[in-house]
Design a protein around this motif. Structure first.
Motif, short mmCIF file in Angstrom:
data_model
loop_
_atom_site.label_atom_id
_atom_site.label_comp_id
_atom_site.label_asym_id
_atom_site.label_seq_id
_atom_site.Cartn_x
_atom_site.Cartn_y
_atom_site.Cartn_z
N ALA A 144 0.82 -1.22 0.00
CA ALA A 144 0.00 0.00 0.00
C ALA A 144 0.85 1.27 0.00
O ALA A 144 0.42 2.31 -0.48
CB ALA A 144 -0.92 0.00 1.22
N TYR A 145 2.06 1.17 0.55
CA TYR A 145 2.95 2.33 0.64
C TYR A 145 4.34 1.98 0.14
O TYR A 145 5.28 1.80 0.91
CB TYR A 145 3.04 2.83 2.09
N PRO A 146 4.51 1.88 -1.19
CA PRO A 146 5.85 1.65 -1.72
C PRO A 146 6.69 2.92 -1.53
O PRO A 146 6.15 4.03 -1.44
CB PRO A 146 5.61 1.36 -3.20
N VAL A 147 8.00 2.75 -1.46
CA VAL A 147 8.88 3.92 -1.34
C VAL A 147 8.74 4.74 -2.62
O VAL A 147 8.94 4.22 -3.72
CB VAL A 147 10.35 3.51 -1.11
N PRO A 148 8.40 6.04 -2.50
CA PRO A 148 8.23 6.87 -3.70
C PRO A 148 9.54 7.06 -4.46
O PRO A 148 10.62 7.10 -3.88
CB PRO A 148 7.74 8.21 -3.14
N GLU A 149 9.42 7.19 -5.76
CA GLU A 149 10.58 7.34 -6.65
C GLU A 149 11.58 8.41 -6.18
O GLU A 149 12.78 8.17 -6.21
CB GLU A 149 10.08 7.65 -8.07
#
Length: 163
Positions: A144-149
């Motif tokens: 649900a919360y991948p590390v943002p680019e």
């Protein structure tokens, strides 16, 4: 990457906190290692006395004192290796206040595959010429919360501004 030998407590290495880079490096260094005790005196010396640690998850958050964190972590790291490494960093600073978004990966061995990744949000203050940790909040990466680019190693980031 070899496992680092465990050292007797130092309370504070001479360069810990001299720069933002040195206090962040010391934080990752003191938390990482093969199964066994950590230098908790050095860990605590990186913080202001009132410093807090706040793990955040989908279930909420917990506010921990440094001793709470030591009590919670000691048994685990005594039995299992834990190597936390910074893979990307973003710093914002104004005078004696700094905020560091430090993207991390966690491993059980120094050269093992990561079992976790996330972001440490580290608030620093400079007191008596040394950078100290006021608080660390962190959230582990989930579906649900991948590390943002922008917080990954391949992203362009501004150079740290230190004096």
């Amino acid at each position: 990457m070899q496992a680092k030998p465990q050292q007797a407590p130092t309370a504070q290495a001479p360069d810990d906190g001299a720069t933002i880079d040195s206090v962040i490096a010391a934080l990752y260094d003191v938390m990482s290692g093969p199964p066994g005790p950590r230098d908790w005196a050095r860990f605590k010396a990186l913080f202001v006395p009132e410093g807090r640690l706040v793990p955040v998850s989908d279930n909420g958050l917990r506010v921990l004192t440094q001793q709470d964190y030591v009590d919670r972590s000691s048994a685990v790291v005594a039995k299992e290796g834990f190597f936390d490494s910074e893979i990307a960093r973003r710093i914002e600073r104004y005078g004696n206040v700094a905020h560091v978004f430090s993207t991390y990966e966690s491993r059980r061995t120094a050269d093992g595959a990561p079992f976790a990744r996330g972001i440490n949000s580290i608030q620093l203050v400079r007191v008596a010429g040394k950078w100290r940790i006021l608080s660390i909040s962190w959230q582990r990466e989930t579906a649900a919360y991948p590390v943002p680019e922008p917080y990954l190693p391949t992203s362009p980031k501004p150079a740290p501004q230190e004096k």
